[in-house]
Design an enzyme around this catalytic site. Sequence first.
Site, short mmCIF file in Angstrom:
data_model
loop_
_atom_site.label_atom_id
_atom_site.label_comp_id
_atom_site.label_asym_id
_atom_site.label_seq_id
_atom_site.Cartn_x
_atom_site.Cartn_y
_atom_site.Cartn_z
CD GLU A 117 -2.76 -4.52 -0.02
OE1 GLU A 117 -2.14 -3.85 -0.83
OE2 GLU A 117 -3.11 -4.09 1.09
CG ASP A 142 -6.91 -6.36 -1.57
OD1 ASP A 142 -6.41 -5.24 -1.47
OD2 ASP A 142 -7.79 -6.77 -0.79
#
Length: 343
Positions: free
Chosen positions: A110, A11
């Site tokens: 992500e 992320d």
Amino acid sequence: MKKKRIIMHIDMDAFFASIEIRENPKLKGKAVVVGADPKEGKGRGVVSTASYKAREFGVYSGQPISLAWKNCPHCIFLRPNFPLYQKVSQNIFKILKKYSKRIEKASIDEAYLDVSFLGDFKKAKKMAEKIKKEIKEKEKLTASIGIGPNKLIAKIASSYRKPDGLTVVEEKKVKEFLFPLPIEKLPGVGEKTAKILKYYGIRKIRNIVQIGKKFMKEILGKRGEELFYLAQGIDNSPVLTKRKAKSIGKEITFEKDESRKEIIYKTLKSLCQEVFKACQKRNFKFKTIMVKIRYQNYETHTKQETLPSLPLTFLDFFHIAKRLLSSFLNKRKIRLIGVRVKK
Ligand code: TTP
Ligand code: MG
């Protein structure tokens, strides 16, 4: 014996804000907020994201931009540049794809990587270090990575030490890692669910397990039962290489709170047009139509309908959305409306 799974969750840190800072080095170390125009505190709309410096002043994603301005008048407020963020996202995914064929794009910044083929967590950690290094060298951005025996743990681990973090949680450490964390760390535990759980004194993930499956089911139904398993770190969901969108939607905040029906329906129609077009473009077949409304005082409601037959024309679509929304329209002023379609 079942093969050991090793899942990585990557992320990017303060993604939109970090890109803006990269593009303009004068912003380095500054409190940067990307989102709607704050218009000296009178602005509408919300914060997309904030740099970690800005977060220190109580600015966060989804916050009304007017409140962000109040909390941090000296922050630097920037409008988002989505095409640039998309391009950077593509570059990042190009890097990630070299490390595993089994990759799931979970959002613009992500991804999950199934790296079970490595066989052990030490090798996975080495790979994560390499990935972070490559992203930093090529894109001048930092990412946080979590590694775990499943997607749930990998995701929670990536957020454990942000920014620029790397957290590895092996199978045997899962409970030790999860139990002291607040319930909000579990996917699907938003404000409403958290409030219910806290009413019963359930604050930590450990408490969900202690209170037991039966009780969780009693207070939250099937969702409660699911949370009981998640709280123990149990998650068998696969890394989906061909993940398809589950829903497509669009919403808008009015420039001024609105109560005139003709304006509201006109706005709804253009939202419906955008959503309908996006569905056609992606060949997205939906069964459920949902509308969302937020009144002036932020009270928010949604209403949905599942269609008995398909396909439907644009006008059918719009009329259903209109009917759903009409049940919320009275004299009250409205801040936001939205429409979303689901499979
Ligand atoms: P996130 O990964 O949730 O947030 P982030 O990358 O900004 O910060 P963090 O370091 O905590 O991961 O979302 C990625 C991007 O998506 C974010 O930079 C902006 C956008 N976004 C919104 O536009 N609105 C939102 O409510 C959220 C949560 C994200
Ligand atoms: Mg992020």
